[in-house]
Scaffold this active site. Structure first.
Site, PDB file in Angstrom:
ATOM      1  N   GLU A  72       5.105  12.931   7.639  1.00  0.00           N
ATOM      2  CA  GLU A  72       4.944  11.782   7.427  1.00  0.00           C
ATOM      3  C   GLU A  72       5.809  10.873   8.879  1.00  0.00           C
ATOM      4  O   GLU A  72       5.216   9.918   9.275  1.00  0.00           O
ATOM      5  CB  GLU A  72       5.311  11.182   6.230  1.00  0.00           C
ATOM      6  CG  GLU A  72       4.865  11.612   4.749  1.00  0.00           C
ATOM      7  CD  GLU A  72       3.343  11.270   5.135  1.00  0.00           C
ATOM      8  OE1 GLU A  72       2.851  10.089   5.529  1.00  0.00           O
ATOM      9  OE2 GLU A  72       2.333  12.266   4.714  1.00  0.00           O
ATOM     10  N   TRP A 132       3.354  11.221  11.306  1.00  0.00           N
ATOM     11  CA  TRP A 132       2.534  10.460  11.344  1.00  0.00           C
ATOM     12  C   TRP A 132       2.762   8.942  12.001  1.00  0.00           C
ATOM     13  O   TRP A 132       2.108   8.029  12.631  1.00  0.00           O
ATOM     14  CB  TRP A 132       1.916   9.916  10.044  1.00  0.00           C
ATOM     15  CG  TRP A 132       0.658  10.752   9.673  1.00  0.00           C
ATOM     16  CD1 TRP A 132       0.778  11.826   8.641  1.00  0.00           C
ATOM     17  CD2 TRP A 132      -0.461  10.523   9.945  1.00  0.00           C
ATOM     18  NE1 TRP A 132      -0.300  12.336   8.455  1.00  0.00           N
ATOM     19  CE2 TRP A 132      -1.350  11.578   9.193  1.00  0.00           C
ATOM     20  CE3 TRP A 132      -1.165   9.702  10.435  1.00  0.00           C
ATOM     21  CZ2 TRP A 132      -2.556  11.385   9.102  1.00  0.00           C
ATOM     22  CZ3 TRP A 132      -2.728   9.827  10.776  1.00  0.00           C
ATOM     23  CH2 TRP A 132      -3.551  10.576   9.950  1.00  0.00           C
ATOM     24  N   TRP A 160     -18.009  -8.681   8.041  1.00  0.00           N
ATOM     25  CA  TRP A 160     -17.213  -8.863   7.063  1.00  0.00           C
ATOM     26  C   TRP A 160     -17.441 -10.020   6.284  1.00  0.00           C
ATOM     27  O   TRP A 160     -18.221 -10.926   6.811  1.00  0.00           O
ATOM     28  CB  TRP A 160     -15.644  -9.064   7.520  1.00  0.00           C
ATOM     29  CG  TRP A 160     -15.395  -7.551   8.375  1.00  0.00           C
ATOM     30  CD1 TRP A 160     -15.249  -7.612   9.671  1.00  0.00           C
ATOM     31  CD2 TRP A 160     -15.078  -6.573   7.813  1.00  0.00           C
ATOM     32  NE1 TRP A 160     -14.729  -6.285   9.977  1.00  0.00           N
ATOM     33  CE2 TRP A 160     -14.627  -5.658   9.163  1.00  0.00           C
ATOM     34  CE3 TRP A 160     -14.769  -5.896   6.720  1.00  0.00           C
ATOM     35  CZ2 TRP A 160     -14.061  -4.212   8.829  1.00  0.00           C
ATOM     36  CZ3 TRP A 160     -14.542  -4.595   6.414  1.00  0.00           C
ATOM     37  CH2 TRP A 160     -14.047  -3.800   7.677  1.00  0.00           C
ATOM     38  N   ASN A 164       2.846   4.064  -1.068  1.00  0.00           N
ATOM     39  CA  ASN A 164       2.061   4.509  -0.008  1.00  0.00           C
ATOM     40  C   ASN A 164       0.804   4.593  -0.683  1.00  0.00           C
ATOM     41  O   ASN A 164      -0.442   4.116  -0.246  1.00  0.00           O
ATOM     42  CB  ASN A 164       2.484   5.943   0.592  1.00  0.00           C
ATOM     43  CG  ASN A 164       1.204   6.066   1.987  1.00  0.00           C
ATOM     44  OD1 ASN A 164       1.063   5.115   2.842  1.00  0.00           O
ATOM     45  ND2 ASN A 164       0.791   7.304   1.481  1.00  0.00           N
ATOM     46  N   TRP A 188     -10.257  -6.279   7.593  1.00  0.00           N
ATOM     47  CA  TRP A 188      -8.922  -5.542   7.464  1.00  0.00           C
ATOM     48  C   TRP A 188      -7.719  -6.364   8.221  1.00  0.00           C
ATOM     49  O   TRP A 188      -6.709  -5.982   7.643  1.00  0.00           O
ATOM     50  CB  TRP A 188      -8.779  -3.954   8.056  1.00  0.00           C
ATOM     51  CG  TRP A 188      -9.184  -3.865   9.432  1.00  0.00           C
ATOM     52  CD1 TRP A 188     -10.404  -3.700   9.767  1.00  0.00           C
ATOM     53  CD2 TRP A 188      -8.242  -4.133  10.668  1.00  0.00           C
ATOM     54  NE1 TRP A 188     -10.638  -3.609  11.532  1.00  0.00           N
ATOM     55  CE2 TRP A 188      -9.036  -3.793  11.809  1.00  0.00           C
ATOM     56  CE3 TRP A 188      -7.069  -4.358  10.847  1.00  0.00           C
ATOM     57  CZ2 TRP A 188      -8.537  -3.873  13.073  1.00  0.00           C
ATOM     58  CZ3 TRP A 188      -6.463  -4.224  11.951  1.00  0.00           C
ATOM     59  CH2 TRP A 188      -7.118  -4.076  13.121  1.00  0.00           C
ATOM     60  N   TRP A 196      -3.806   0.400   7.967  1.00  0.00           N
ATOM     61  CA  TRP A 196      -4.843  -0.498   7.638  1.00  0.00           C
ATOM     62  C   TRP A 196      -6.434  -0.188   8.053  1.00  0.00           C
ATOM     63  O   TRP A 196      -7.438   0.075   7.556  1.00  0.00           O
ATOM     64  CB  TRP A 196      -4.769  -1.919   8.113  1.00  0.00           C
ATOM     65  CG  TRP A 196      -4.285  -2.830   7.133  1.00  0.00           C
ATOM     66  CD1 TRP A 196      -2.808  -2.897   6.934  1.00  0.00           C
ATOM     67  CD2 TRP A 196      -4.977  -3.186   5.900  1.00  0.00           C
ATOM     68  NE1 TRP A 196      -2.496  -3.540   5.877  1.00  0.00           N
ATOM     69  CE2 TRP A 196      -3.593  -3.766   5.084  1.00  0.00           C
ATOM     70  CE3 TRP A 196      -6.076  -3.333   5.203  1.00  0.00           C
ATOM     71  CZ2 TRP A 196      -4.026  -4.445   3.705  1.00  0.00           C
ATOM     72  CZ3 TRP A 196      -6.296  -3.919   3.972  1.00  0.00           C
ATOM     73  CH2 TRP A 196      -5.398  -4.427   3.325  1.00  0.00           C
TER      74      TRP A 196
HETATM   75  C1  LIG Z   1      -2.655   0.081   4.569  1.00  0.00           C
HETATM   76  C2  LIG Z   1      -1.041   0.581   4.863  1.00  0.00           C
HETATM   77  C3  LIG Z   1      -0.106  -0.102   5.573  1.00  0.00           C
HETATM   78  C4  LIG Z   1       1.126   0.269   6.103  1.00  0.00           C
HETATM   79  N1  LIG Z   1       1.900  -0.708   6.749  1.00  0.00           N
HETATM   80  C5  LIG Z   1       3.116   0.245   6.762  1.00  0.00           C
HETATM   81  C6  LIG Z   1       4.178  -0.796   7.501  1.00  0.00           C
HETATM   82  O1  LIG Z   1       4.008  -1.789   8.014  1.00  0.00           O
HETATM   83  N2  LIG Z   1       5.314  -0.075   7.800  1.00  0.00           N
HETATM   84  C7  LIG Z   1       5.664   1.362   7.434  1.00  0.00           C
HETATM   85  O2  LIG Z   1       6.774   1.418   7.899  1.00  0.00           O
HETATM   86  N3  LIG Z   1       4.697   1.943   6.950  1.00  0.00           N
HETATM   87  C8  LIG Z   1       3.607   1.528   6.361  1.00  0.00           C
HETATM   88  N4  LIG Z   1       2.560   2.120   5.758  1.00  0.00           N
HETATM   89  C9  LIG Z   1       2.909   3.630   5.840  1.00  0.00           C
HETATM   90  C10 LIG Z   1       3.657   3.915   4.531  1.00  0.00           C
HETATM   91  O3  LIG Z   1       2.749   3.430   3.238  1.00  0.00           O
HETATM   92  C11 LIG Z   1       5.022   3.537   4.311  1.00  0.00           C
HETATM   93  O4  LIG Z   1       5.598   4.129   5.450  1.00  0.00           O
HETATM   94  C12 LIG Z   1       5.482   4.264   3.034  1.00  0.00           C
HETATM   95  O5  LIG Z   1       5.037   3.594   1.986  1.00  0.00           O
HETATM   96  C13 LIG Z   1       7.261   3.924   3.168  1.00  0.00           C
HETATM   97  O6  LIG Z   1       7.703   4.461   1.960  1.00  0.00           O
HETATM   98  P1  LIG Z   1       8.738   5.553   2.055  1.00  0.00           P
HETATM   99  O7  LIG Z   1       9.854   4.975   2.997  1.00  0.00           O
HETATM  100  O8  LIG Z   1       9.334   5.964   0.636  1.00  0.00           O
HETATM  101  O9  LIG Z   1       8.189   6.720   2.654  1.00  0.00           O
HETATM  102  P2  LIG Z   1       8.276   8.219   2.527  1.00  0.00           P
HETATM  103  O10 LIG Z   1       7.169   9.059   1.901  1.00  0.00           O
HETATM  104  O11 LIG Z   1       9.698   8.837   2.148  1.00  0.00           O
HETATM  105  O12 LIG Z   1       7.878   8.662   4.311  1.00  0.00           O
HETATM  106  C14 LIG Z   1       9.183   8.811   5.211  1.00  0.00           C
HETATM  107  C15 LIG Z   1       8.906   7.737   6.423  1.00  0.00           C
HETATM  108  O13 LIG Z   1       7.968   8.161   7.066  1.00  0.00           O
HETATM  109  C16 LIG Z   1       6.872   7.080   7.644  1.00  0.00           C
HETATM  110  N5  LIG Z   1       5.880   7.284   6.803  1.00  0.00           N
HETATM  111  C17 LIG Z   1       5.437   7.673   5.636  1.00  0.00           C
HETATM  112  N6  LIG Z   1       3.959   7.394   5.567  1.00  0.00           N
HETATM  113  C18 LIG Z   1       3.537   7.096   6.643  1.00  0.00           C
HETATM  114  C19 LIG Z   1       1.994   6.902   7.196  1.00  0.00           C
HETATM  115  N7  LIG Z   1       1.008   6.779   6.194  1.00  0.00           N
HETATM  116  N8  LIG Z   1       1.979   6.391   8.268  1.00  0.00           N
HETATM  117  C20 LIG Z   1       3.019   5.978   9.239  1.00  0.00           C
HETATM  118  N9  LIG Z   1       4.500   6.280   8.822  1.00  0.00           N
HETATM  119  C21 LIG Z   1       4.332   6.829   7.522  1.00  0.00           C
HETATM  120  C22 LIG Z   1       7.811   6.050   7.135  1.00  0.00           C
HETATM  121  O14 LIG Z   1       8.409   5.634   8.171  1.00  0.00           O
HETATM  122  C23 LIG Z   1       8.517   6.544   5.991  1.00  0.00           C
HETATM  123  O15 LIG Z   1       9.532   5.659   5.707  1.00  0.00           O
HETATM  124  C24 LIG Z   1       1.389   1.697   5.730  1.00  0.00           C
HETATM  125  C25 LIG Z   1       0.239   2.439   4.891  1.00  0.00           C
HETATM  126  C26 LIG Z   1      -0.885   1.904   4.612  1.00  0.00           C
HETATM  127  C27 LIG Z   1      -1.962   2.756   3.842  1.00  0.00           C
END
Ligand SMILES: Cc1cc2nc3c(=O)[nH]c(=O)nc-3n(C[C@H](O)[C@H](O)[C@H](O)COP(=O)(O)OP(=O)(O)OC[C@H]3O[C@@H](n4cnc5c(N)ncnc54)[C@H](O)[C@@H]3O)c2cc1C
Length: 463
Positions: free
Chosen positions: A271, A274, A303, A338, A356, A379
């Protein structure tokens, strides 16, 4: 004041190499600019600004213990910030400014403008890549192009780093403690109080996650009622915690974590990769900063401009319990799980066929972890317009998502209390059940029929 450190979204002392270099070069002063008009343009959420202010108060005090003064200044936007910082540097005979890069287009333009001011005034500006492990432009195909698919990007990222042993750098010797008083500019509205900002609490959160959750992350990460993810995103978004710090800590405990992308342990690090992928994309494709579809063929999608449906989605009144619970979680806490971000983004763009960009903006306005690269990436993934996105014909069914990921309705009950007494089996789409007991008025009618909405989306995307 020969050397100055410029803080941006890198609000940490711990292993902030740019800051360490500045300290080694004698920096006793650092600066941070509050830029309210710029932040408003970017739609930064009030809760994120509050977190930032609280962290700056903590950081200012911490820096003072090391004999470094943090100047917190205000300029409307980046243009004014560059002008004012230049005046500050000239007035204080600064010769060198050090900072960490931010990769978004306005931030890059700000830095380019500052470089030319620095050139004119005769001081130097040094930029570091402290927000990522692999700086944008360093993970490319053989022909030097940015990858358009995540897996080969990740494989190349791993190839470059799997033999690296990450280790922390010792904090340089600093100076005698000084007094520091937080300026009024940093007054908190307390909206982010639930998120601690001190390093001791953060270390505990990180360590507890690594000790107790990391191994089971793959299994528990998709269930919003379980605290199976790290919850570190607000800290990563402001650079309070760095990817480098996290990977180093994981590697200290699990030395082989980077050696197999297929291991359960790697799922979490994946992640973080990503996160880097989306940053690299933002730099390689600047049009993403301007909210263009990555995949231009979807520019033809028409849209729907339905304000009532959009408001129902924002308010958590769509009649789909998991969607409603998620949207209410966002509004009440400033954060969303997420799995739910994917579900609600899919619902908005496919079931409601709403652009979106509207959802992206709404998220940015409310998220404590709002971050252009990840938000745009997420998004466009959900809307199928993005790089390596969900194919348009794969449309999440919000009812089956709910049955799979919130089987007992525990998460739904927390945020949609009006469904508190609905049995587990019926809670995912309770309308028939509520009607059968004469309580249909308890909950919102479904604003769209799943099947019909799915067909409408498929037709719109096929075009
Ligand atoms: C529509 C949508 C919008 C999002 N907007 C944001 C946003 O504005 N800011 C944001 O930080 N994340 C965003 N995310 C990614 C992700 O949802 C969040 O990073 C995650 O939910 C944060 O929770 P966590 O820290 O417990 O993640 P964990 O699961 O613990 O992951 C660790 C770290 O990895 C990174 N990460 C995790 N998943 C993703 C992902 N899919 N894409 C990119 N980085 C990721 C984050 O920095 C996160 O803190 C978005 C995802 C979607 C589907």
């Amino acid at each position: 004041m020969e050397t100055l450190f410029w803080f941006r979204r890198d609000l940490r002392l711990f292993n902030n190499f740019a800051l360490y270099d500045a300290i080694e070069q004698g920096a006793k002063h650092a600066v941070f600019y509050i830029t309210p008009v710029q932040w408003q343009k970017h739609g930064v959420a009030a809760i994120q600004i509050d977190l930032l202010k609280r962290r700056l108060v903590y950081l200012g005090n911490l820096l003072a213990q090391h004999g470094i003064t943090l100047h917190v200044l205000q300029a409307d936007d980046y243009h004014c910030c560059v002008e004012q910082l230049t005046e500050f540097c000239v007035a204080n005979q600064v010769k060198k400014v050090l900072a960490n890069k931010e990769y978004e287009i306005n931030e890059q333009q700000r830095d380019t403008q500052f470089v030319s001011m620095a050139d004119k005034q005769g001081y130097s500006f040094y930029l570091y890549d402290g927000d990522v492990i692999a700086p944008p432009g360093t993970v490319t195909t053989k022909s030097g192009e940015m990858y358009k698919v995540f897996t080969p990007f990740k494989n190349e990222w791993l190839k470059q780093h799997q033999d690296s042993h990450f280790s922390f750098r010792a904090m340089p010797r600093t100076f005698t403690e000084i007094e520091w008083v937080a300026p009024d500019l940093l007054k908190s509205d307390n909206s982010s109080q639930k998120w601690p900002v001190d390093d001791e609490s953060l270390s505990q959160i990180i360590q507890r996650f690594i000790d107790d959750k990391l191994m089971g992350y793959k299994e528990s990460r998709d269930f919003p009622a379980i605290k199976g993810t790290s919850g570190l995103s607000p800290y990563l978004a402001l650079g309070i915690v760095s990817t480098f710090q996290l990977i180093t800590l994981v590697q200290q405990q699990y030395i082989d974590v980077l050696s197999s992308a297929k291991s359960n342990l790697f799922t979490w690090v994946n992640e973080l990769v990503w996160r880097e992928f989306y940053r690299h994309l933002l730099v390689a494709y600047p049009s993403l900063n301007r909210y263009q579809n990555f995949n231009e063929k979807y520019n033809a999608v028409k849209w729907r401009d339905d304000q009532a449906d959009f408001i129902a989605w924002c308010e958590g009144k769509t009649g789909y319990p998991l969607v409603d619970a998620a949207m209410r979680q966002l509004k009440q806490t400033g954060w969303m799980h997420n799995r739910l971000r994917m579900v609600v983004a899919s619902f908005l763009t496919k079931h409601l066929l709403i652009d979106w960009r509207k959802g992206e903006r709404y998220f940015m306005n409310h998220l404590i972890d709002g971050d252009l690269a990840s938000n745009n990436g997420g998004w466009q993934w959900a809307a199928s317009t993005g790089c390596d996105a969900q194919p348009y014909f794969r449309i999440f069914n919000p009812i089956t998502q709910s049955e799979r990921f919130d089987p007992n309705g525990e998460f739904i009950r927390k945020y949609v209390p009006e469904l508190g007494s609905v049995p587990d089996k019926q809670i995912h789409f309770p309308h028939k059940y509520l009607t059968s007991i004469g309580r249909e008025a308890d909950y919102w009618p479904a604003i769209v029929d799943h099947k019909a909405a799915r067909e409408r989306a498929l037709d719109a995307f096929k075009v």
